[in-house]
Design a protein around this motif. Structure first.
Motif, short mmCIF file in Angstrom:
data_model
loop_
_atom_site.label_atom_id
_atom_site.label_comp_id
_atom_site.label_asym_id
_atom_site.label_seq_id
_atom_site.Cartn_x
_atom_site.Cartn_y
_atom_site.Cartn_z
N THR A 65 1.08 -1.51 0.15
CA THR A 65 -0.03 0.11 -0.24
C THR A 65 0.78 1.17 -0.31
N ASP A 66 2.16 0.97 -0.49
CA ASP A 66 3.20 2.15 -0.10
C ASP A 66 3.88 2.02 -0.57
N LYS A 67 5.14 2.33 -0.96
CA LYS A 67 6.80 2.19 -2.14
C LYS A 67 7.24 1.15 -1.61
N TRP A 68 7.72 0.27 -2.37
CA TRP A 68 8.77 -0.80 -1.85
C TRP A 68 9.92 -0.99 -3.00
N SER A 69 10.75 -1.82 -2.46
CA SER A 69 11.83 -2.10 -3.99
C SER A 69 12.07 -3.76 -3.71
N VAL A 70 11.55 -4.13 -4.88
CA VAL A 70 12.72 -5.99 -4.69
C VAL A 70 14.26 -6.01 -6.00
N HIS A 71 14.94 -6.37 -4.78
CA HIS A 71 16.39 -6.45 -4.94
C HIS A 71 17.19 -7.38 -5.67
N TRP A 72 17.78 -7.71 -6.61
CA TRP A 72 18.61 -9.58 -5.73
C TRP A 72 19.73 -9.44 -8.17
N ASP A 73 20.50 -9.80 -7.68
CA ASP A 73 21.67 -10.24 -8.81
C ASP A 73 21.44 -12.04 -8.79
N THR A 74 22.62 -11.62 -10.10
CA THR A 74 22.36 -13.20 -11.38
C THR A 74 23.33 -14.37 -10.44
N GLY A 75 23.68 -14.17 -9.45
CA GLY A 75 24.64 -15.23 -9.03
C GLY A 75 25.89 -14.21 -8.24
N GLY A 98 19.63 -19.66 -7.02
CA GLY A 98 20.46 -19.49 -7.42
C GLY A 98 21.35 -17.69 -7.08
N TRP A 99 20.39 -16.99 -7.27
CA TRP A 99 20.07 -16.12 -7.72
C TRP A 99 19.52 -14.73 -6.51
N SER A 100 20.34 -13.98 -5.72
CA SER A 100 20.62 -13.55 -4.11
C SER A 100 19.19 -12.72 -4.47
N HIS A 101 17.81 -12.55 -3.91
CA HIS A 101 16.75 -11.67 -3.40
C HIS A 101 16.87 -11.32 -2.04
N ALA A 102 15.50 -10.21 -2.25
CA ALA A 102 15.20 -9.80 -1.36
C ALA A 102 14.33 -8.50 -1.61
N VAL A 103 13.06 -8.04 -0.29
CA VAL A 103 12.24 -6.88 -0.40
C VAL A 103 12.04 -6.12 0.87
N LYS A 104 12.47 -4.63 0.26
CA LYS A 104 12.98 -3.91 0.96
C LYS A 104 11.46 -2.95 0.85
N ASN A 105 11.19 -2.13 2.10
CA ASN A 105 10.23 -1.67 2.78
C ASN A 105 10.16 0.02 2.40
N ASP A 106 10.40 0.63 1.56
CA ASP A 106 10.45 1.80 1.15
C ASP A 106 9.81 2.79 1.43
N GLY A 107 8.47 2.33 2.15
CA GLY A 107 7.31 3.26 2.46
C GLY A 107 7.36 3.94 4.07
N ILE A 108 6.31 4.40 4.85
CA ILE A 108 5.80 4.30 6.12
C ILE A 108 4.67 3.01 6.71
N GLU A 109 3.65 2.56 5.35
CA GLU A 109 3.57 1.71 6.62
C GLU A 109 4.03 0.18 6.01
N SER A 110 3.63 -0.56 6.97
CA SER A 110 3.43 -2.16 7.06
C SER A 110 3.62 -3.01 5.68
N MET A 111 3.61 -3.71 5.05
CA MET A 111 3.50 -4.33 4.19
C MET A 111 3.26 -5.94 4.81
N TRP A 112 3.49 -6.95 3.62
CA TRP A 112 3.22 -8.27 3.91
C TRP A 112 3.64 -9.45 2.72
N ILE A 113 4.32 -9.92 3.07
CA ILE A 113 4.64 -11.20 1.99
C ILE A 113 4.16 -12.46 2.29
N TYR A 114 4.18 -13.44 1.20
CA TYR A 114 3.59 -14.75 1.17
C TYR A 114 4.24 -15.28 0.10
#
Length: 139
Positions: A65-75, A98-114
């Motif tokens: 419901t706000d700003k967020w980003s996904v980050h990854w490499d390819t190895g 094999g690809w590292s990945h991360a989800v970052k909450n860049d906003g001001i509200e909590s978010m959820w992942i499943y």
């Protein structure tokens, strides 16, 4: 082998009662049989992930419901990529094994992942390789 991260907008049936998104059969087929689902909150400024899987497939549904980003490499030792989102909605993120990945909450509200996996996860196993969540920071 998949050579790109897959990010798919989820089917939206939101109405006056609130959010409602479907992870369809074709989305789930990207990783195969589901053996484990992990639900997690990401508070403002926090990151979940910063790891890769050598053996598990993973589909991460992100409801936001706000700003967020996904980050990854390819190895190991490769360039880090990212994609930013803003607003309201839900997407499925499917990083290749094999690809590292991360989800970052860049906003001001909590978010959820499943996060759905095709292999059960044992968070009590002290060996990160056996757990198949090997730390490699991308954000």
């Amino acid at each position: 082998m998949v050579d790109q991260i897959q990010i798919v907008e989820l089917d939206d049936s939101t109405d006056d009662r609130g959010f409602s998104f479907s992870i369809l059969e074709e989305n789930l087929a990207l990783i195969g049989a589901i053996r484990d689902v992990h639900v997690a909150e990401i508070r403002p400024g926090a990151v979940r992930g910063n790891h890769y899987h050598a053996h598990r497939g993973e589909l991460i549904a992100v409801v936001f419901t706000d700003k967020w980003s996904v980050h990854w490499d390819t190895g190991e030792g490769t360039e880090v990529h990212h994609r930013s989102f803003n607003g309201r909605g839900a997407v499925a993120v499917v990083p290749p094994r094999g690809w590292s990945h991360a989800v970052k909450n860049d906003g001001i509200e909590s978010m959820w992942i499943y996060a759905a996996s095709d292999v059960a996860y044992d968070r009590y196993n002290p060996d990160p390789v056996a757990r198949d969540a090997v730390r490699r920071v991308v954000v």
